[in-house]
Write a protein that holds these residues in place. Structure first.
Motif, PDB file in Angstrom:
ATOM      1  N   GLN A1411       0.988  -3.146  -9.070  1.00  0.00           N
ATOM      2  CA  GLN A1411       1.428  -1.740  -9.044  1.00  0.00           C
ATOM      3  C   GLN A1411       0.549  -0.907  -8.130  1.00  0.00           C
ATOM      4  N   VAL A1412      -0.778  -1.081  -8.233  1.00  0.00           N
ATOM      5  CA  VAL A1412      -1.676  -0.264  -7.407  1.00  0.00           C
ATOM      6  C   VAL A1412      -1.529  -0.631  -5.937  1.00  0.00           C
ATOM      7  N   VAL A1413      -1.260  -1.904  -5.650  1.00  0.00           N
ATOM      8  CA  VAL A1413      -1.053  -2.314  -4.254  1.00  0.00           C
ATOM      9  C   VAL A1413       0.259  -1.763  -3.728  1.00  0.00           C
ATOM     10  N   LYS A1414       1.278  -1.745  -4.575  1.00  0.00           N
ATOM     11  CA  LYS A1414       2.575  -1.210  -4.154  1.00  0.00           C
ATOM     12  C   LYS A1414       2.495   0.289  -3.917  1.00  0.00           C
ATOM     13  N   GLU A1415       1.806   1.012  -4.814  1.00  0.00           N
ATOM     14  CA  GLU A1415       1.708   2.463  -4.674  1.00  0.00           C
ATOM     15  C   GLU A1415       0.874   2.860  -3.470  1.00  0.00           C
ATOM     16  N   HIS A1416      -0.080   2.030  -3.076  1.00  0.00           N
ATOM     17  CA  HIS A1416      -0.958   2.345  -1.941  1.00  0.00           C
ATOM     18  C   HIS A1416      -0.779   1.298  -0.851  1.00  0.00           C
ATOM     19  N   SER A1417       0.482   0.995  -0.534  1.00  0.00           N
ATOM     20  CA  SER A1417       0.759  -0.082   0.426  1.00  0.00           C
ATOM     21  C   SER A1417       0.341   0.272   1.847  1.00  0.00           C
ATOM     22  N   LEU A1423      -6.265  -1.209  -0.239  1.00  0.00           N
ATOM     23  CA  LEU A1423      -5.882  -2.611  -0.078  1.00  0.00           C
ATOM     24  C   LEU A1423      -7.112  -3.493   0.100  1.00  0.00           C
ATOM     25  N   SER A1424      -8.072  -3.015   0.887  1.00  0.00           N
ATOM     26  CA  SER A1424      -9.313  -3.773   1.073  1.00  0.00           C
ATOM     27  C   SER A1424     -10.047  -3.937  -0.247  1.00  0.00           C
ATOM     28  N   PHE A1425     -10.095  -2.853  -1.019  1.00  0.00           N
ATOM     29  CA  PHE A1425     -10.812  -2.874  -2.296  1.00  0.00           C
ATOM     30  C   PHE A1425     -10.180  -3.873  -3.257  1.00  0.00           C
ATOM     31  N   TRP A1426      -8.840  -3.859  -3.354  1.00  0.00           N
ATOM     32  CA  TRP A1426      -8.202  -4.738  -4.331  1.00  0.00           C
ATOM     33  C   TRP A1426      -8.032  -6.146  -3.810  1.00  0.00           C
ATOM     34  N   LEU A1427      -8.029  -6.338  -2.505  1.00  0.00           N
ATOM     35  CA  LEU A1427      -8.111  -7.703  -1.981  1.00  0.00           C
ATOM     36  C   LEU A1427      -9.444  -8.328  -2.380  1.00  0.00           C
ATOM     37  N   SER A1428     -10.512  -7.553  -2.221  1.00  0.00           N
ATOM     38  CA  SER A1428     -11.841  -8.035  -2.596  1.00  0.00           C
ATOM     39  C   SER A1428     -11.908  -8.330  -4.094  1.00  0.00           C
ATOM     40  N   ASN A1429     -11.418  -7.415  -4.925  1.00  0.00           N
ATOM     41  CA  ASN A1429     -11.527  -7.597  -6.375  1.00  0.00           C
ATOM     42  C   ASN A1429     -10.624  -8.716  -6.877  1.00  0.00           C
ATOM     43  N   THR A1430      -9.431  -8.857  -6.280  1.00  0.00           N
ATOM     44  CA  THR A1430      -8.565  -9.979  -6.658  1.00  0.00           C
ATOM     45  C   THR A1430      -9.233 -11.307  -6.307  1.00  0.00           C
ATOM     46  N   TYR A1431      -9.870 -11.331  -5.161  1.00  0.00           N
ATOM     47  CA  TYR A1431     -10.591 -12.535  -4.740  1.00  0.00           C
ATOM     48  C   TYR A1431     -11.745 -12.835  -5.700  1.00  0.00           C
ATOM     49  N   LEU A1471      -2.657 -15.579  -9.217  1.00  0.00           N
ATOM     50  CA  LEU A1471      -3.605 -14.671  -8.553  1.00  0.00           C
ATOM     51  C   LEU A1471      -3.807 -15.049  -7.093  1.00  0.00           C
ATOM     52  N   SER A1472      -3.803 -16.342  -6.807  1.00  0.00           N
ATOM     53  CA  SER A1472      -3.942 -16.771  -5.408  1.00  0.00           C
ATOM     54  C   SER A1472      -2.759 -16.294  -4.578  1.00  0.00           C
ATOM     55  N   ASP A1473      -1.542 -16.440  -5.119  1.00  0.00           N
ATOM     56  CA  ASP A1473      -0.353 -15.936  -4.398  1.00  0.00           C
ATOM     57  C   ASP A1473      -0.424 -14.422  -4.228  1.00  0.00           C
ATOM     58  N   LEU A1474      -0.876 -13.733  -5.259  1.00  0.00           N
ATOM     59  CA  LEU A1474      -1.005 -12.276  -5.178  1.00  0.00           C
ATOM     60  C   LEU A1474      -2.029 -11.878  -4.124  1.00  0.00           C
ATOM     61  N   ALA A1475      -3.138 -12.604  -4.059  1.00  0.00           N
ATOM     62  CA  ALA A1475      -4.164 -12.309  -3.055  1.00  0.00           C
ATOM     63  C   ALA A1475      -3.626 -12.516  -1.643  1.00  0.00           C
ATOM     64  N   ILE A1476      -2.804 -13.540  -1.460  1.00  0.00           N
ATOM     65  CA  ILE A1476      -2.213 -13.782  -0.130  1.00  0.00           C
ATOM     66  C   ILE A1476      -1.277 -12.636   0.234  1.00  0.00           C
ATOM     67  N   ARG A1477      -0.490 -12.167  -0.729  1.00  0.00           N
ATOM     68  CA  ARG A1477       0.399 -11.026  -0.467  1.00  0.00           C
ATOM     69  C   ARG A1477      -0.400  -9.780  -0.093  1.00  0.00           C
ATOM     70  N   GLN A1481      -0.323  -7.731   3.558  1.00  0.00           N
ATOM     71  CA  GLN A1481      -0.097  -6.283   3.650  1.00  0.00           C
ATOM     72  C   GLN A1481      -1.311  -5.595   4.261  1.00  0.00           C
ATOM     73  N   PHE A1482      -2.481  -6.075   3.905  1.00  0.00           N
ATOM     74  CA  PHE A1482      -3.745  -5.557   4.442  1.00  0.00           C
ATOM     75  C   PHE A1482      -3.796  -5.728   5.963  1.00  0.00           C
ATOM     76  N   ILE A1483      -3.379  -6.889   6.444  1.00  0.00           N
ATOM     77  CA  ILE A1483      -3.348  -7.155   7.896  1.00  0.00           C
ATOM     78  C   ILE A1483      -2.313  -6.261   8.570  1.00  0.00           C
ATOM     79  N   ILE A1484      -1.155  -6.086   7.944  1.00  0.00           N
ATOM     80  CA  ILE A1484      -0.104  -5.246   8.537  1.00  0.00           C
ATOM     81  C   ILE A1484      -0.586  -3.814   8.683  1.00  0.00           C
ATOM     82  N   VAL A1485      -1.285  -3.297   7.669  1.00  0.00           N
ATOM     83  CA  VAL A1485      -1.791  -1.919   7.736  1.00  0.00           C
ATOM     84  C   VAL A1485      -2.819  -1.795   8.855  1.00  0.00           C
ATOM     85  N   MET A1486      -3.715  -2.763   8.965  1.00  0.00           N
ATOM     86  CA  MET A1486      -4.705  -2.721  10.048  1.00  0.00           C
ATOM     87  C   MET A1486      -4.014  -2.775  11.409  1.00  0.00           C
TER      88      MET A1486
END
Length: 1724
Positions: A1411-1417, A1423-1431, A1471-1477, A1481-1486
């Motif tokens: 949800q937080v990734v979708k709301e702040h896509s 995205l960087s913060f939650w990519l790190s925390n998911t990892y 969680l691994s699939d979620l981290a890849i997603r 999205q993180f790469i697309i934003v950059m």
């Protein structure tokens, strides 16, 4: 000077083969010369006759050749345009070129890799002048203008057959379909594109010029909604070439659909059509060419069917269409035989006629008759007239054409229905694919209509160009001058006006016996010698000539009337109307006569008014219908913004990249390109922006001009200096307008300046080389001379006399030189000593003064430091007192909290003891109830016994005696046996008793030893107790002292606000002191200025000088008084300055002191607050130790009491058992066994009771005795025994009651002891806290879990995931802190072994992250913060999973924290699939954030200033301007990269993931830059290669600075680096070609060739890459196996891997910050 102007100039001269040929003037041309001496490029010299009114056109400088826009050329004329197109097409392999607003597209006759989706995305959103010319650039411009201005657009694609119109129109439609994908699921774009194959199948055919020639005009309106997405389309067609159905010239074919149908004839679904191969039908084999090389008609048929289905036209509709087509083919094979000269007939057995009638379901007999006859209806009668064979064949062919025409219209109508849309059209873009101007050897009605349409389009084009020119002038504030342009209205009037060619043609068609010759004669009578645009051929009476805008065209009049009428015999139409085949019948139904649908929109411009004909049949002719539809088209085009694409056919042989200058020049004249050039050339054809001019011609500017800041002003000043005639240029708002030739003049000046600079450099270098050579030669000559002269002198000088003279001269010289040197040395010595004396004296005095100053300074420093030390001591003392106060307050608070906790524990213990007591009371009550039952049973037995006695005495007393004797005899015998048995049993029991007694003695001894040990421990404890009592007394004293200190601390705490007030006062004093210092400084400065003014005013220097003569001045200064006075003034000023400086330093020190004091006090307060917080924690270890000791003290007296009680109970039980045995012996031998058993049980029970050591054992022994008593009561049958048992039970109950009372008293005693021990513990805690330094603290151990309740899950997710802001977390916290907290909650659920709780928490966590990734896509930081925390969360699940591969990196403590009950491998995968997603999205934003910076920063911005120079861009300007401050630079890219990097580091992203992200970004930078380079010819230069290489080095330096060399990001830039190298390297010899092939390994062959072809020199001294060199490189690269793809895929994503990196942080040490708002969680 004529010679200076003409010598070596290059011109164009006409040529029969090449149209124009380049030549260089070899001899000066003078005004009046009749011949021009020139040399051609092949070396031949020529004397070219010239006309003074029309001199040969000048050639442009080489630097301007090959431009993207023809209007950028300085000299605008036909040879320049032709040459520019040839260079681009043949050498650079570029097929697109701008010519003002026109895109010129030359057919390459070869598939080129420039139309992929990557190219579409590259052009999408770009300005038209920023990229190379392309059909996609025109489409993007139309789409952008539609979106920006909300105005309809149109793209007009025209050209000859074979020029590529259809392909160009198809690409524009594909572009719109790609960039404007609709959101719905209807796939409207696919349907719009699917209409092309169908219309090409039924409307395109092979001609001698083109294998896929469109034989009709088409205007497609693509409709868009308000979101500018395609919602539908509509198609209009013009002038289908129906004659092709029945006739094809040699090497031509009929329409493609016939051959596709014949190729599929053998398929079973087409069997009923009874078709064969195309060679079997007249209508398909007439041209002799039924197959197109490389085309599979069968496959194309499948594609046609597929597109029919895509449009919703299913099988039934398709089969109906195919039936109509097959019927046309069979109709063409109907044999018509001649019967005499006037008749013809068809056999009734004709197979093809019967098939035709069968397919169309018409009457075969009627069709057979009326194909050979016709009906003539007059006013009086109807006549049936037979037709000749030729007339019958014409009727048959007319019928076939009519059927096909209707079928074509029907298919187009159904396509339009399929493309209809329900919503409202907001805007549209129309694509017009229409035939260009045509002229053949034989031109007929079709060519006439086509050229008429082109006349109308050319008129519209000329007006639009004129309008754009006017708008450009007005926008730039340039004075508007009337431009003369060609107006073709007279030709249009000749064709369409009243009594024009079309009206005369329609009039002749109305006549029953109208003939082509009669119509032609009318044309001759009306127009010959009356209209200059109409001519009669000299050698022909069947033709006429019209002077069109492009060329003269001769038309043959044969067939004009027939084609214009386009009639079929009415009888045949009636037969078809009666058809049972619904499609055929519908084609020929009468439609109600209505007004023309075009009447409301037609507005034909004519010089003369056109009168409407009263005959309505006039509208039914082909000419009138075409004229109306053309008028409607012009109205539509005039209401839109047009964009022009002119397709050019380079040669008639369809050879790839072959340029036929004659054919191209002819088409350029015909399509209006040259007219555009001519209109532009009349005014100011060359237009440069100020920034382009400044960049290009800054070399012509002086330093004074360059020093001006305004670049626009610099350009104006320079132009006014360079071009004297101000009429040759105009200054606009954003551009400079030049007349023809002025840019070439400026280029000549620039090249001359560069040439002069080169000559100067060469001169200097050559002079330096010659001088160096001369100097080396001179040195060599001198050396030779030296040796030669030395040898000669030696030979001459070696004699005895010369040697003696020489020796004597040397001795004289020696003494003379010695004397001179000694004298000089003495003088120097005296001078040195004098100087040293004065110097040393000066230094000694200076040192003395310095010592005095330093001594005074030391004294001042001593007092100042003493004052500072005292002040510091006072501050420290105050600080220490504050600390002590806070510490003691905290200690008191701790003690109070500890006491409260201990009281709570004691209360719990009391409650437990009370509950135990209640249980004992319950058991006693139960025993009393049982005793009552036994007494009741006893009473019943007594009553029965009394009755039995009375009866027995009265009735059978004697009998009883006998029986008694008998029983006694048996009993005595039995008793003997029993006694013997008992004796044996007693012996055995005695032995067992002895063993038990021994064991009992041993146990007793052991217990006695333990009791002695306990007594010793009790003594030790008593001693310790006395010591503790002493310590307690000391602590009481200390406590009193602490109370005093607490009082003092409270007083000091009350002083804290006073101290804060003092701080505020000090701050105000500080401000006052600073103000005073400033005011004092100001006053001193004012005083100094006043003193100096007074001194200056008091002395009149001129008066003093006038009074003093030179002698007086010398006299005054002879003793140095003036110098001393000057020195005195300087010292005074220094003293004043030092005084000011000292005061300033004093004030600054005071201010610093005040600041220090304020900071110190604030630190004190913070420290006190910190100590208050820290001292609130309780020393659990000490309290546990004290509680253990007190519990041991309590246990010892209890044990003693229990032992004593057990011994007493043992003795009591033994005595009772002995008494019971004595009493029961008299009751008979029957009771002996039971008593012995009871005794044994009692002995066993007593032995057990001796072993018991607590109250529980006592209760068990009591139960045993009660059970024994119950056995006794059951066995007793006598009254006395029962009385004794009852008395014993009463004694036991009374004893138990007494014991309960004793227990209650003991409990009270224990309570009192507990209270005493509590007091002791309090004193002990005080002493232990005092001895804190000696006793190590035992910290509280945590298990690394977070305790939470299931109902708190939503709060955890809300506070820890949804509401968490990254910026508040990343500062001063461990990376991945939220992830660690989440895992600690997971551990708690695992610890509880609660599967539902764990599953629920994992699901809500994953959903929260989603949800937080979708709301702040689009939020990079989030995205960087939650990519790190998911990892981190994923790694925690692995690290603590308990699997060996992950545990080997853990510490021992971490391995203890592993999950115990659940396997979360499935959640790890989720969680691994979620981290890849999240990563994607993180790469697309950059990429979205940096993509718009790449091309401006990497390609356009000049990192090396002054290296590159811009070239003119023509009509299509780049998007740059004079103010380029907002443009992106290389620094912008590096700053964005640094922002990405710092954010990722702050959010704790793993280094491997960070490297992968950087690699992806660098790939994007390289790919976007390289793709843009491929599509921008103006960027392919040597200097731009240097710029790119420099920018790559900046990126590599950034990687090195961030220590990211191991990320492989540098390798992704390798293709771009090689492209930059390729632009810079020499490209001439075979070795160069070999080096290119070896070095450019990361570029494909297509890419290397593209760069070589696009290479553009910026200066004259650079050379173009020759086509032969490109072919050579291409041949060397043929063996290379690579993808023939030009563009790199910018959407490519490298595979991401998430490496396992164990967390070094111990879970038990992690604390939750208060900012997380997770106070409801508890650390476990």
């Amino acid at each position: 000077n004529a010679s200076a102007e003409t010598f070596y100039n290059r011109v164009w001269i006409p040529d029969k083969e090449e149209v124009w040929q380049s030549a260089e003037i070899t001899k000066n041309y003078k005004a009046g010369d009749r011949f021009l001496h020139v040399q051609l490029e092949d070396g031949t010299e020529l004397s070219y006759p010239v006309d003074l009114a029309a001199l040969p056109p000048l050639r442009n400088p080489d630097i301007l050749v090959g431009e993207n826009d023809l209007t950028a050329l300085s000299y605008l004329h036909e040879p320049a345009v032709l040459h520019n197109l040839k260079i681009r097409f043949v050498e650079s392999k570029l097929i697109y070129t701008y010519s003002g607003i026109i895109l010129v597209a030359i057919n390459p006759y070869k598939q080129l890799p420039i139309y992929g989706d990557a190219i579409i995305h590259a052009y999408s959103g770009q300005n038209m002048g920023d990229m190379d010319p392309h059909i996609f650039a025109v489409a993007e411009e139309a789409y952008k203008q539609m979106a920006r201005n909300n105005k309809n657009q149109s793209i007009i694609v025209s050209g000859e057959s074979g020029a590529g119109k259809t392909v160009s129109a198809r690409y524009t439609m594909r572009y719109f379909a790609t960039v404007s994908k609709s959101s719905g699921n209807a796939h409207v774009e696919d349907k719009v594109l699917a209409s092309n194959p169908i219309t090409e199948a039924v409307g395109n055919a092979k001609t001698t010029r083109n294998d896929n020639s469109s034989r009709f005009g088409k205007y497609t309106e693509i409709s868009f909604d308000r979101g500018y997405q395609i919602i539908g389309a509509n198609m209009r067609t013009y002038l289908l070439e129906k004659s092709r159905v029945v006739f094809q010239s040699e090497n031509e074919r009929n329409y493609h659909i016939f051959y596709q149908l014949c190729a599929s004839a053998m398929q079973p679904e087409y069997a009923h059509l009874k078709l064969g191969s195309a060679e079997e039908f007249n209508y398909t084999c007439m041209g002799g060419s039924t197959v197109i090389e490389g085309v599979d008609d069968r496959a194309n048929m499948l594609e046609t069917q597929k597109t029919f289905s895509l449009l919703g036209l299913k099988g039934d509709f398709q089969m109906d269409v195919f039936k109509m087509l097959a019927a046309i083919l069979h109709l063409g094979n109907v044999e018509i035989a001649a019967v005499g000269d006037e008749r013809s007939s068809i056999s009734m057995e004709d197979k093809h006629l019967s098939i035709f009638c069968e397919l169309l379901e018409v009457n075969c007999d009627k069709m057979c008759r009326w194909l050979c006859h016709r009906k003539i209806v007059t006013t009086s009668e109807t006549v049936v007239k037979p037709m000749t064979r030729a007339q019958a064949v014409n009727a048959r062919d007319a019928l076939a054409k009519k059927i096909y025409s209707h079928l074509f219209d029907f298919i187009v109508e159904r396509i339009n229905q399929a493309l209809q849309f329900s919503g409202k059209q907001h805007t549209f873009i129309g694509v017009l694919d229409i035939y260009g101007f045509e002229t053949f050897d034989v031109n007929s009605f079709e060519q006439f209509c086509i050229n008429y349409a082109n006349e109308k389009l050319q008129q519209q084009f000329n007006l639009h160009v004129f309008k754009l020119e006017q708008e450009e002038y007005m926008k730039e504030d340039i004075p508007w001058t009337l431009i003369d342009f060609y107006d073709n209205q007279p030709v249009i009037d000749l064709i369409e006006a009243k009594m024009g060619i079309l009206e005369l043609l329609d009039e002749e068609c109305l006549l029953p016996h109208g003939k082509d010759e009669n119509w032609l004669q009318k044309l001759y009578n009306n127009f010959v010698n009356k209209n200059a645009l109409f001519e009669k051929p000299r050698m022909s009476n069947t033709s006429f000539i019209i002077q069109h805008f492009a060329d003269k065209v001769e038309y043959k009049c044969e067939g004009f009337l027939e084609k214009n009428r386009d009639t079929v015999h009415e009888v045949l139409i009636e037969i078809l109307k009666e058809s049972k085949f619904h499609l055929c019948a519908n084609f020929f139904q009468d439609s109600p006569v209505s007004a023309s649908p075009f009447s409301s929109a037609i507005n034909i411009k004519s010089a003369r008014p056109v009168l409407k004909s009263p005959n309505k049949q006039l509208r039914m002719t082909v000419g009138s219908k075409f004229r109306n539809s053309l008028s409607l088209l012009m109205v539509t085009l005039n209401a839109t913004t047009p964009h022009y694409v002119r397709c050019i056919k380079p040669n008639d042989e369809k050879l790839p990249f072959e340029f036929d200058s004659k054919r191209v020049a002819q088409q350029l004249r015909a399509c209006g390109v040259l007219e555009t050039i001519r209109i532009s050339a009349q005014s100011y054809p060359s237009r440069w922006t100020y920034i382009e001019f400044f960049s290009r011609y800054s070399i012509l500017m002086t330093q004074q001009e360059l020093s001006i800041n305004d670049k626009k002003q610099i350009c104006k000043i320079v132009l006014q200096r360079l071009i004297q005639d101000h009429n040759q240029y105009q200054f606009g708002r954003t551009k400079i307008f030049f007349r023809a030739g002025q840019v070439a003049y400026l280029e000549k000046l620039r090249s001359d300046k560069l040439r002069q600079a080169c000559i100067l450099i060469q001169k200097r270098v050559r002079g330096w080389l010659q001088r160096r050579r001369f100097l080396s030669m001179r040195r060599a000559a001198l050396t030779v001379q030296q040796y030669f002269r030395g040898q000669r002198t030696v030979r001459q000088a070696i004699t005895a006399r010369n040697l003696k003279q020489t020796w004597a001269a040397i001795i004289i010289q020696k003494y003379c030189r010695g004397y001179l040197v000694r004298r000089l040395c003495q003088l120097i010595h005296v001078a040195a000593v004098t100087i040293q004396a004065y110097t040393r004296g000066f230094l000694a005095r200076k040192k003395y003064r310095k010592m005095r100053e330093e001594q005074k300074a030391v004294i001042l420093q001593k007092y100042a430091r003493a004052w500072l030390a005292r002040r510091r001591f006072q501050n420290i003392r105050r600080f220490v007192l504050n600390i002590q106060l806070s510490y003691r307050v905290q200690q008191l608070q701790k003690k109070i909290e500890e006491q409260s906790r201990e009281n709570h524990g004691l209360l719990e213990r009391l409650t437990s003891l009370a509950s135990a007591h209640m249980n004992d009371v319950d058991t006693i009550q139960k025993l009393e109830s049982e005793l009552e039952k036994l007494t009741a049973q006893k009473r019943t037995y007594e009553e029965k016994g009394k009755k039995y006695k009375e009866d027995s005495e009265q009735v059978n007393f004697n009998c009883h005696l006998c029986v008694f004797e008998i029983l006694k005899y048996f009993l005595t015998e039995k008793m003997d046996d029993l006694t013997q048995q008992l004796f044996n049993d007693v012996q055995k029991e005695e032995k067992q008793r002895m063993i038990l007694e021994k064991n009992f003695q041993n146990q007793k001894q052991d217990y006695e030893k333990e009791i002695e040990l306990l007594k010793g421990e009790i003594k030790i404890l008593k001693e310790e107790k006395t010591q503790l009592q002493q310590q307690i007394q000391q602590e009481i004293i200390i406590q009193d002292g602490l109370k005093m200190e607490v009082g003092q601390l409270t007083k000091q705490a009350q002083k804290i606000p006073e101290l804060q007030k003092e701080i505020e006062l000090l701050q105000t004093q500080k401000l006052d002191v600073e103000k005073q210092a400033h005011s004092q400084k100001r006053e001193l400065r004012e005083k100094m200025s006043e003193v100096t003014k007074q001194l200056l005013e008091s002395y009149d220097f001129e008066d003093v000088r006038s009074r003093l003569s030179t002698e007086d001045l010398e006299h005054l200064n002879e003793d140095g008084e003036l110098w001393f006075a000057y020195e005195g003034l300087k010292k005074a000023t220094r003293v004043l300055e030092s005084h000011f400086q000292s005061q300033k330093e004093i004030y600054e020190k005071e201010i610093e002191g005040l600041n220090f004091k304020v900071e110190h006090l604030s630190q004190d307060i913070n420290h006190l607050q910190k100590l208050f917080r820290e001292e609130n924690d309780i020393n659990d270890g000490i309290r546990l130790e004290v509680s253990r000791l007190t519990s041991e003290n309590l246990v010892i007296p209890d044990l003693k009491q229990q032992v004593a009680e057990l011994e007493n109970q043992k003795l009591d039980l033994e005595n009772r058992l002995q008494e019971q045995t004595v009493k029961l012996k008299g009751n008979g031998p029957t009771m002996v066994p039971s008593l012995s058993v009871i005794k044994r049980q009692e002995l066993l029970s007593t032995s057990r009771t001796t072993e018991a050591q607590n109250e529980g054992d006592i209760k068990e022994s009591l139960k045993d005795t009660i059970q024994g008593i119950e056995g006794l009561s059951n066995g007793l049958m006598q009254d006395e025994v029962q009385d004794e048992v009852q008395s014993q039970i009463k004694q036991v109950t009374s004893r138990l009651a007494v014991e309960n009372m004793d227990l209650e008293e003991k409990l009270d005693m224990k309570d009192r002891i507990i209270k005493k021990l509590e007091d002791q513990i309090k004193t002990l805690t005080k002493t232990i806290e005092k001895a804190e330094a000696h006793v190590p603290t035992v910290p509280k151990e945590y298990l690394g879990m977070m305790e939470y309740k299931k109902e708190d899950e939503e709060r955890i997710i809300q506070n820890l995931i949804l509401d968490l802001k990254p910026r508040g977390v990343v500062v001063n916290m461990i990376p991945g802190l939220p992830a660690h907290i989440l895992f600690m909650c997971v551990r708690y659920a695992d610890y509880l072994n609660n599967a539902d709780m764990l599953k629920s928490f994992m699901n809500v966590t994953i959903d929260g992250i989603k949800q937080v990734v979708k709301e702040h896509s689009e939020d990079f930081e989030m995205l960087s913060f939650w990519l790190s925390n998911t990892y981190y969360f994923l790694n925690c699940l692995k690290q603590y999973s308990g699997e060996e591969e992950f545990m080997k990196y853990n510490t021992a403590r971490q391995n203890k924290n592993c999950l115990k009950h659940f396997d979360l491998s499935e959640y790890r995968q989720i969680l691994s699939d979620l981290a890849i997603r999240i990563y994607h999205q993180f790469i697309i934003v950059m990429e979205n954030n940096i993509q718009h910076m790449i091309v401006p920063g990497m390609l356009e911005y000049e990192s090396l200033q002054g290296i590159s120079g811009l070239k003119p861009t023509g009509f299509r300007k780049r998007s740059s301007s004079i103010d380029d401050t907002d443009t992106y630079t290389m620094t912008s890219i590096l700053q964005q990269l640094s922002y990405f990097y710092s954010t990722m580091c702050q959010n704790g992203l793993d280094s491997e993931l960070l490297k992968q992200a950087v690699k992806q970004l660098f790939f994007l930078i390289g790919a976007v830059t390289l793709n843009s380079l491929f599509l921008r010819k103006d960027m392919c230069s040597c200097r731009k290669g240097m710029q790119i290489r420099c920018n790559i080095s900046y990126l590599e330096e950034w990687l090195k600075d961030k220590n990211l060399q191991s990320s492989n990001a540098k390798e992704t830039l390798e293709p771009l680096s090689q492209a930059a190298w390729l632009l810079q390297v020499k490209k001439i010899t075979d070795d160069d070609a070999k080096e290119i092939c070896e070095h450019c390994t990361s570029l494909s062959t297509v890419q290397i060739v593209k760069i070589l072809n696009s290479y553009t020199p910026i200066d004259d001294f650079e050379k173009r890459v020759t086509p032969s060199f490109v072919r050579k490189v291409q041949a060397m690269l043929n063996n290379r196996e690579d993808v023939p793809q030009l563009m790199l895929d910018t959407k490519h994503l490298f595979q991401v891997t998430f490496p396992f990196t164990p967390s070094p942080h111990a879970l038990e040490l992690i604390q939750v910050p208060s900012s997380f708002k997770l106070g409801f969680l508890t650390r476990v």
